[in-house]
Design a protein around this motif. Structure first.
Motif, PDB file in Angstrom:
ATOM      1  N   TYR A 260      87.099  18.300  21.022  1.00 54.05           N
ATOM      2  CA  TYR A 260      87.940  18.406  22.864  1.00 54.05           C
ATOM      3  C   TYR A 260      89.314  17.401  22.752  1.00 54.05           C
ATOM      4  O   TYR A 260      88.773  16.033  21.997  1.00 54.05           O
ATOM      5  CB  TYR A 260      87.361  17.662  23.401  1.00 54.05           C
ATOM      6  CG  TYR A 260      86.067  18.817  24.753  1.00 54.05           C
ATOM      7  CD1 TYR A 260      87.098  20.162  24.613  1.00 54.05           C
ATOM      8  CD2 TYR A 260      84.801  19.037  24.252  1.00 54.05           C
ATOM      9  CE1 TYR A 260      85.824  20.832  25.230  1.00 54.05           C
ATOM     10  CE2 TYR A 260      83.749  20.291  24.320  1.00 54.05           C
ATOM     11  CZ  TYR A 260      84.018  20.930  24.414  1.00 54.05           C
ATOM     12  OH  TYR A 260      83.426  21.833  25.415  1.00 54.05           O
TER      13      TYR A 260
ATOM     14  N   ASP B 154      98.088  17.511  31.842  1.00 55.29           N
ATOM     15  CA  ASP B 154      99.478  18.809  32.581  1.00 55.29           C
ATOM     16  C   ASP B 154      99.963  18.805  32.988  1.00 55.29           C
ATOM     17  O   ASP B 154     100.512  17.438  33.349  1.00 55.29           O
ATOM     18  CB  ASP B 154      97.803  20.110  33.380  1.00 55.29           C
ATOM     19  CG  ASP B 154      97.727  19.054  34.233  1.00 55.29           C
ATOM     20  OD1 ASP B 154      97.503  17.827  34.956  1.00 55.29           O
ATOM     21  OD2 ASP B 154      96.942  19.894  34.938  1.00 55.29           O
TER      22      ASP B 154
ATOM     23  N   SER C 292      92.980  16.885  31.209  1.00 49.86           N
ATOM     24  CA  SER C 292      91.428  17.793  30.994  1.00 49.86           C
ATOM     25  C   SER C 292      91.441  17.327  29.097  1.00 49.86           C
ATOM     26  O   SER C 292      92.510  17.069  28.711  1.00 49.86           O
ATOM     27  CB  SER C 292      92.092  18.340  31.843  1.00 49.86           C
ATOM     28  OG  SER C 292      93.369  19.291  30.942  1.00 49.86           O
TER      29      SER C 292
ATOM     30  N   THR D 158      90.602  19.681  26.375  1.00 49.99           N
ATOM     31  CA  THR D 158      90.749  20.598  26.054  1.00 49.99           C
ATOM     32  C   THR D 158      89.771  21.113  24.736  1.00 49.99           C
ATOM     33  O   THR D 158      90.211  20.252  23.899  1.00 49.99           O
ATOM     34  CB  THR D 158      92.267  21.945  26.215  1.00 49.99           C
ATOM     35  OG1 THR D 158      92.593  20.725  25.427  1.00 49.99           O
ATOM     36  CG2 THR D 158      92.382  22.040  27.790  1.00 49.99           C
TER      37      THR D 158
ATOM     38  N   ASN E 134      92.408  25.999  20.824  1.00 48.40           N
ATOM     39  CA  ASN E 134      91.908  26.207  22.202  1.00 48.40           C
ATOM     40  C   ASN E 134      91.275  28.305  22.553  1.00 48.40           C
ATOM     41  O   ASN E 134      92.469  28.782  22.437  1.00 48.40           O
ATOM     42  CB  ASN E 134      92.932  26.100  23.282  1.00 48.40           C
ATOM     43  CG  ASN E 134      92.476  26.205  23.987  1.00 48.40           C
ATOM     44  OD1 ASN E 134      91.580  26.315  24.806  1.00 48.40           O
ATOM     45  ND2 ASN E 134      93.219  25.974  25.567  1.00 48.40           N
TER      46      ASN E 134
ATOM     47  N   GLU F 158      89.563  28.958  23.903  1.00 52.85           N
ATOM     48  CA  GLU F 158      88.989  29.872  25.346  1.00 52.85           C
ATOM     49  C   GLU F 158      90.326  30.210  25.316  1.00 52.85           C
ATOM     50  O   GLU F 158      89.719  31.301  25.732  1.00 52.85           O
ATOM     51  CB  GLU F 158      89.281  28.147  26.521  1.00 52.85           C
ATOM     52  CG  GLU F 158      87.757  27.701  26.478  1.00 52.85           C
ATOM     53  CD  GLU F 158      87.611  26.623  27.200  1.00 52.85           C
ATOM     54  OE1 GLU F 158      88.081  26.543  28.565  1.00 52.85           O
ATOM     55  OE2 GLU F 158      87.869  25.358  27.287  1.00 52.85           O
ATOM     56  N   GLU F 159      91.908  30.104  24.774  1.00 49.85           N
ATOM     57  CA  GLU F 159      92.750  31.291  25.105  1.00 49.85           C
ATOM     58  C   GLU F 159      92.516  32.518  24.837  1.00 49.85           C
ATOM     59  O   GLU F 159      93.047  32.833  25.350  1.00 49.85           O
ATOM     60  CB  GLU F 159      93.851  29.646  24.610  1.00 49.85           C
ATOM     61  CG  GLU F 159      95.354  30.402  25.498  1.00 49.85           C
ATOM     62  CD  GLU F 159      96.176  29.257  25.262  1.00 49.85           C
ATOM     63  OE1 GLU F 159      96.783  30.498  24.469  1.00 49.85           O
ATOM     64  OE2 GLU F 159      96.318  28.332  24.593  1.00 49.85           O
TER      65      GLU F 159
ATOM     66  N   GLN G 128      82.236  25.928  32.881  1.00 46.97           N
ATOM     67  CA  GLN G 128      82.392  24.996  32.201  1.00 46.97           C
ATOM     68  C   GLN G 128      82.403  24.487  32.054  1.00 46.97           C
ATOM     69  O   GLN G 128      81.997  23.520  33.447  1.00 46.97           O
ATOM     70  CB  GLN G 128      84.140  25.087  32.504  1.00 46.97           C
ATOM     71  CG  GLN G 128      85.299  26.017  32.133  1.00 46.97           C
ATOM     72  CD  GLN G 128      87.105  25.990  31.847  1.00 46.97           C
ATOM     73  OE1 GLN G 128      87.301  25.056  31.909  1.00 46.97           O
ATOM     74  NE2 GLN G 128      86.696  26.461  30.025  1.00 46.97           N
TER      75      GLN G 128
END
Lengths: 355, 1057
Positions: free
Chosen positions: B880, B885, B891, B893, B897, B899-900, B912
């Motif tokens: 991470y 942002d 945050s 991430t 990534n 997740e994307e 999450q």
């Protein structure tokens, strides 16, 4: 190495869970000293790579598990620089030539040449050949495959090839005939459930047999996916309950939704919406074949017998064209549009019959 | 260049073209006669000359001079000056040749020789002064400027009157002059040539009135004159007869033939014998006038004399010298006539060719019917005006304002004022150029005309250049256009003006086809145009500054405005996009031409032709001429059949798409080739198309469809099909009328196109491309409508592709840095396989339900879970990272990534991990990474430095123990071959390990916390510090500082973490 898939992967031929007869054959093959080129094929998640690794271990001992990543550079005749990542031990070399796409021929030729043209210096206690593992052979271009068949014969003395493919249909017959084909079928649902139980026992968990079967069914007989699913389930909720929700990947859900959208309404507007969704799937690296399959599976559920055939035929037709062409979206949309037209007609006929 | 010719001359300059044309028209009337005159044997003509004072008899001989009278006044032109008028550019030489022999032979007769040697005086002199001084000059020089036929006659008359007088007395001369003028006047009114030349005449006749008294004394003489005129009359009748006879002959003979035998003195090639003088016409043709030897000349004159003497007219008794002068003049004039005729033939050979239907001698119609004047231009009026305005802006600089008469200046000022208010009036920015003080150039120093071929850009430039008083100098693609050539051309154009020729006009440079010029040349042009700065910069260089500044208008013409080479030029230029000619206007002009050329054509046919050629004047004319060459009628099928208008249009993609999606208007169907044959049927001619028998309305429909198909085929026949199909794909669903069946059929074609293109790309078999336009046709037929849709550019595909590449890169980034062992079992590690199978589950697995508390508080099970998680993350190269942002919120991430990759937009968001949890994991992953690296390092240390092992043992044992203890998992990934080596140090300090464990256990039990809830590890640290002072001495050590101030700053060792 803490994913269950990796942790509990059998490392020796003797420890394999299924296709034991085949494992025995392989063992004998290795024992007799020499062995031919191999073409291992089977659906994903059936254990092809596991068997290959076991075989190599059987050949060379645990040394094959000491892997290193190497970046190899090649130059095409047109002076274009290529880089490909190979995975190598002292005894073997693994490469995925389709990584470089169009230039795979160069990789196949050069890499195997450099690897195979050197003799093993110390042959005592070792094999007199090296092994080159080529993955995704069915994705090789025809050029590369033809280049391969020459190389296969030429360096037979110093090098064995283990080819790994999902299907032999795209491997040219010349190569197929030069290799010993080794089909690794997907394990049955029962086998998978059994293996899941076994894994859970090793982890110290208790898995209800119903859940194991459900997972096995849901995994489409893909063992890797089954074990991953199982682990995900465990992370999601432990202790297991037999009717707990099994995690499905987003893309599957998305694809199902897309298919139901198609069935819901047939209009150009809806087609436009569906196109957006298909684009979305494609951007997420979902292969178009999978999309075809997923769509068809959902669509067929809504059709009657005759229409079912027709829809399947359409899917096959368009998927075939997809393989001939290059832009997936045209073919997928063409399939959806023709399904829409067909389905609408089918519905209208039904309506008219009713009144 | 600075002084501008006075208004009268300016008028001539501006209208020289028209005047010349008028002159030629007049010439035309008398051409036959003049040609006739040339054919008459010298003696005959001369006798005529001497003896026919009456207007009637004079016509044949006067004809050449009458042509000259048009210039400004009748009496100002001389016979000898005529060549200078007619053969403009290089005439001085020709006059010299003709005057030279006369000079030598007739030195005793000064009056005549001066006449012939000073032609320019007479032609260009202001009219008024001439009339007033004519008396004086006549008195002094015996008619310097009056050597018209009248004068000739008059001198002869004088001769007859005074009877062999060598030099007439001044009074008599004056009288004779008056007489002559009377005569001339009479003649002029009789001919009714022009009103303007008469004005000076009248002035003279009033003068004449004052001399009346003197005239009365000579009544006798008048009688004599009457006698002579009678004689002349009678002679002229016979002469006329002869003329008619010869006329027929002259017409029948071809032009070339006419020239050659009549003029033995004029050669097209260097004469084989004798002296000669070269003459170049303004068309560049060269002629060689044979020079007579003096003796020969004398002999000829003598012969004339004897012949004249033999006739009755010698009775008049003029002196030999007068006769000789006469002969000379005659000779000169005839030569000049010939020269002029030859020149005329060349200039407008067609003019005569038209009448005589010598078709093989016709030049191209394109050339012939080129607009000559502003009003003839076919192009858009506003464009013409724009260009002309721009050209006129240069007037101030080029023509100057020095000697401008009031009126002119006022006009010009008005004009400029007008300009100030029109849209490009701002161009009069004062731009001071060195040397020249107040000369203004338009801000846009160059005009860039852009447009498709055949619209008349070049013609426009030339016509307007001439119209604005320039001499247009064209440089086109056929010229050398290297930078050097460009420079010289520009410099000469800017600094020189044609010295020779009638009107020394300033140059206007027309650079045709500039889009093909090499970029350096264009850059040079730009530099010269913006020259000022450049000049200063390169002052030290060899280039002279003033040479690099352009003082003349430059018009550049190109087809493709957006050629990269033209970019710098576009910035400084006044860019005029040439609009297409109006079809109606063009057709009208074509109709005129067809009428002129005796070609039957219907306006609608011509309109169709215009449509087909897309208003390309050139190809229209070519087609017409081609048709004319075989037939006298243009039919529609000629037009349809002609292979014109099929240029390689560079149609934009948007045009193609709109063509595909729209049904063309009805008007275009006029081209329907079946309509014209219908008209023909009524004419009685046979219909050439056999399929007329069918239902006509249906035929119309069919052809409409056929036309549509043809249209799409022609527009898309070499389109970029890839993009074209994409565009269609992007837009077709916006067509409301499309049915699902049509859509699926259209998509079938799209996938067909895709397959074809893939095959072409794969096998390089380009012949397959030929099938692709038919896909476009089917798109058109399936989806075209009358409605208009806004067509969007298909950006989506590219966006999708980019996104996909991004995703793939994410996965490859992840795969590439994976541990080799993990990687080995990913079969195959291709992105698609990963997303299908592994990643969705992996994402779930790495987000376990952990308590977001300090790891120290975890139970053993939790601890194990965490370690497993971290192990997984490391194995798959995930971590991470903190990101900020748009809202400024931080945050954590996932690093590659995924997740994307895994998550889809409108799916319910997956569970999450919370921010602190992620922070914790990230920290742990980082630590674990360092630990592993350290472990490997220490192991390698141990392995390599076996000798220093004993010494190192106390310090090194501790961290190893720590690692073993805290990690509490045996899966520290030590390479296989090191397992043995590791065992040695472990076995040795067994006690220490136990102690370490105690410490750890103690920590967990006590767990003293600091302000932030961290476990205070001070005792351990102290212990470590006090016991392991040697660590500092070791090769590598870490110093980790945490926090911002000294309040929380403390030293922590890696091994303690």
């Amino acid at each position: 190495m803490s994913l269950w898939v990796d942790k509990h992967r059998p490392k020796e031929l003797g420890k394999l869970d299924y296709h034991l007869e085949q494992a025995g054959h392989l063992k004998k093959l290795v024992e007799c000293g020499d062995f031919p080129h191999l073409l291992v094929y089977g659906p994903p998640g059936a254990g092809k790579k596991t068997r290959i690794m076991c075989l190599l271990r059987e050949l060379y001992g645990p040394g094959v598990e000491r892997l290193r990543i190497e970046h190899q550079n090649f130059q095409t005749p047109s002076k274009k620089k290529l880089e490909i990542i190979t995975l190598a031990s002292n005894y073997h070399l693994e490469v995925n030539p389709s990584d470089v796409g169009f230039y795979d021929r160069v990789v196949v030729q050069e890499l195997i040449k450099t690897c195979a043209s050197t003799q093993q210096l110390d042959t005592t206690g070792q094999r007199h050949f090296k092994v080159v593992v080529l993955t995704e052979v069915d994705k090789l271009t025809k050029d590369a495959q033809h280049a391969l068949r020459r190389t296969m014969e030429k360096y037979m003395a110093t090098c064995r090839l283990v080819l790994c493919a999902n299907s032999t249909s795209k491997v040219i017959p010349a190569i197929r005939s030069r290799c010993l084909g080794l089909r690794v079928p997907a394990p049955t649902v029962e086998t998978i459930a059994q293996i899941l139980q076994c894994v859970c026992k090793k982890e110290g968990l208790s898995l209800p047999s119903e859940l194991a079967t459900r997972i096995a069914e849901k995994s489409n007989r893909n063992l890797r996916r089954a074990i991953l699913m199982c682990e995900a389930c465990k992370v999601h909720q432990y202790p297991f309950s037999s009717n707990q929700e099994i995690i499905t990947p987003d893309w599957e859900v998305f694809l199902q939704d897309t298919a139901s959208k198609v069935v819901e309404e047939q209009s150009p507007k809806r087609l436009l919406e569906v196109r957006e969704r298909i684009y979305e799937l494609l951007t997420h690296c979902i292969p178009p074949e999978v999309i075809f399959k997923g769509l068809l599976r959902e669509m067929v559920k809504f059709c009657d017998g005759e229409v079912k055939c027709e829809v399947t035929r359409l899917a096959a037709y368009h998927e075939h064209r997809l393989h001939l062409g290059s832009k997936a979206i045209y073919h997928i949309e063409a399939f959806i549009a023709s399904f829409m037209a067909l389905y609408k007609k089918f519905l209208e006929e039904n309506m008219s019959k009713m009144f | 260049m600075d002084e501008f010719p006075d208004p009268e001359d300016e008028f001539e300059l501006l209208h020289a073209q028209e005047m010349e044309a008028m002159r030629e028209m007049e010439e035309f009337d008398v051409e036959e006669a003049s040609r006739q005159a040339a054919l008459i044997p010298p003696s005959f003509k001369r006798s005529l000359n001497f003896t026919s004072p009456t207007p009637l008899s004079r016509t044949p001989t006067n004809s050449p001079s009458s042509r000259t009278t048009t210039s400004s006044e009748p009496s100002s032109t001389t016979t000898s000056s005529e060549p200078s008028n007619t053969t403009t550019s290089s005439e001085p030489s020709s006059t010299n040749t003709s005057s030279e022999p006369s000079n030598t032979t007739t030195s005793s007769e000064p009056s005549n020789t001066t006449t012939s040697s000073e032609p320019s005086n007479t032609t260009n002199g202001p009219p008024l002064s001439h009339t007033t001084t004519s008396q004086g000059t006549l008195l002094n020089d015996g008619g310097t400027s009056m050597s018209d036929n009248g004068v000739e006659r008059q001198t002869q008359l004088g001769g007859t009157i005074t009877g062999g007088r060598k030099r007439p007395p001044p009074e008599d001369d004056g009288f004779e002059e008056a007489l002559d003028i009377l005569d001339q006047d009479d003649f002029a009114t009789h001919r009714k040539k022009r009103s303007r030349p008469l004005v000076p005449m009248l002035g003279l006749s009033t003068l004449l009135g004052g001399k009346k008294s003197q005239d009365e004394q000579n009544e006798e003489d008048m009688l004599l004159i009457q006698q002579i005129t009678e004689l002349r009359n009678s002679l002229s009748k016979t002469q006329q007869h002869n003329i008619h006879h010869q006329d027929l002959q002259g017409i029948s003979t071809a032009l070339v033939d006419r020239v050659a035998p009549v003029a033995p003195n004029i050669h097209r090639h260097i004469p084989s014998s004798g002296d000669f003088q070269a003459v170049t016409t303004d068309t560049g043709r060269r002629f060689y006038l044979g020079r007579l030897e003096e003796d020969e000349w004398d002999a000829r004159v003598a012969a004339v004399g004897t012949r004249v003497g033999a006739s009755t007219h010698l009775a008049v008794g003029s002196s030999y010298l007068q006769l000789k002068a006469q002969v000379e003049r005659e000779q000169i004039r005839r030569d000049a006539q010939l020269a002029k005729r030859i020149r005329d033939e060349e200039d407008s050979g067609m003019e005569s060719g038209v009448e005589e239907e010598t078709e093989e001698r016709e030049s191209l119609w394109v050339e012939k019917f080129k607009p000559q004047h502003y009003l003839d231009l076919l192009s858009d009026e506003s464009t013409n005006r724009l260009v002309l305005h721009w050209l006129k802006l240069w007037d101030k600089l080029v023509f100057g304002v020095d000697k401008k008469p009031k009126k002119q200046e006022k006009k010009k000022k008005d004009f400029q004022k007008d300009n100030k208010f029109n849209k490009f009036g701002k161009k009069f920015g004062p731009e001071v150029i060195e040397e020249l003080d107040d000369h203004n150039r338009p801000v846009q120093k160059v005009l860039l005309l852009a447009g498709p071929p055949g619209l008349g850009k070049t013609t426009l430039a030339h016509v307007l250049g001439r119209h604005a008083g320039y001499h247009t100098l064209e440089i086109n693609a056929s010229n050398d256009r290297s930078p050097e050539a460009f420079r010289t051309a520009l410099e000469t154009a800017a600094t020189m003006r044609s010295v020779l020729g009638l009107s020394p006009r300033p140059n206007c440079l027309v650079m045709d086809e500039i889009d093909g010029a090499p970029a350096p040349s264009i850059n040079l042009l730009v530099n010269m145009l913006t020259g000022k700065d450049m000049g200063r910069a390169t002052k030290k260089g060899s280039k002279k500054k003033e040479a690099t500044v352009l003082h003349r208008p430059v018009i550049c013409i190109c087809n493709d405005l957006y050629t990269p080479a033209l970019r710098p030029l576009r910035q400084i230029a006044l860019v005029v996009q040439f609009p297409p000619t109006h079809t109606a206007r063009l057709a009208q002009r074509l109709l005129e031409i067809t009428r002129k050329r005796d070609l039957r054509a219907d306006l609608s046919v011509l309109m169709a032709l215009c449509d087909k050629t897309e208003n390309d004047i050139r190809s229209c004319l070519s087609v017409l001429q081609f048709v004319r060459s075989s037939r006298r009628e243009v039919r529609l099928e000629d037009v349809m059949g002609a292979a014109v208008g099929q240029k390689d249009h560079q149609r934009s993609l948007f045009n193609m798409w709109s063509d595909i999606f729209s049904i063309p208007r009805q008007k275009k169907i006029r081209r329907n080739p079946l309509q014209e044959p219908l008209a023909d049927v009524s004419d009685g001619t046979l219909p050439p198309m056999p399929d007329l028998n069918g239902d006509l309305s249906k035929v119309g429909e069919d052809t409409a469809l056929n036309y549509r198909v043809q249209r799409i085929l022609s527009t898309t026949y070499h389109a970029p099909f890839d993009k074209l199909t994409q565009g269609w794909f992007h837009n077709y669903l916006n067509i409301k009328t499309a049915s699902l069946d049509n859509i699926s059929r259209g998509l079938d074609w799209a996938s067909f196109t895709d397959i074809q293109l893939a095959e072409v790309g794969h096998s390089q078999s380009w012949s397959l491309m030929a099938y692709l336009p038919y896909a476009c046709v089917s798109y058109h037929l399936l989806f075209a409508s009358h409605q208009w849709y806004k067509i969007q550019f298909p950006t989506q595909m590219n966006e999708i592709k980019q996104k996909q590449t991004k995703m793939e890169n994410l996965i490859t980034a992840m795969v590439n840095d994976m541990s080799p062992k993990t990687r080995a079992h990913l079969n195959p590690p291709s992105p698609s396989r990963m997303t299908c199978d592994l990643l969705p589950f992996l994402l779930h697995i790495i987000q376990p339900n952990l308590r977001p508390v300090n790891t120290q508080l975890y139970s053993k099970q939790e601890r194990a879970d965490l370690n497993a998680l971290i192990d997984t993350m490391l194995a798959y190269n995930l971590t991470y990272t903190q990101e900020r942002d748009q809202n400024g919120q931080y945050s954590f991430t996932l690093d590659p990534n995924i997740e994307e990759v895994v998550q889809f937009p409108d799916m319910k968001s997956e569970r999450q991990l919370s921010y602190p949890m992620r922070q914790l994991i990230s920290r742990e992953v980082e630590l674990e990474r360092v630990r592993r690296a350290e472990a490997r390092f220490t192991i390698m240390e141990n392995e390599t430095s076996t000798t220093s092992k004993d010494k190192r043992n106390p310090p090194s044992s501790k961290p190893q123990n720590e690692v073993a203890a805290t990690a509490n998992n045996p899966k520290v990934p030590l390479p296989n071959h090191l397992h043995k080596l590791q065992a040695k140090p472990l076995s040795k300090p067994g006690n220490v390990q136990g102690a370490g464990k105690k410490v750890v256990d103690g920590e967990i039990v006590q767990a003293p916390r600091d302000f932030f809830g961290r476990v205070i590890e001070n005792p351990v640290n102290h212990q470590a510090k006090s016991t392991n002072n040697e660590i500092v001495k070791s090769d590598i050590w870490f110093r980790f500082k945490e926090g911002y101030s000294n309040a929380v700053r403390r030293t922590i060792r890696m091994k303690d973490l």
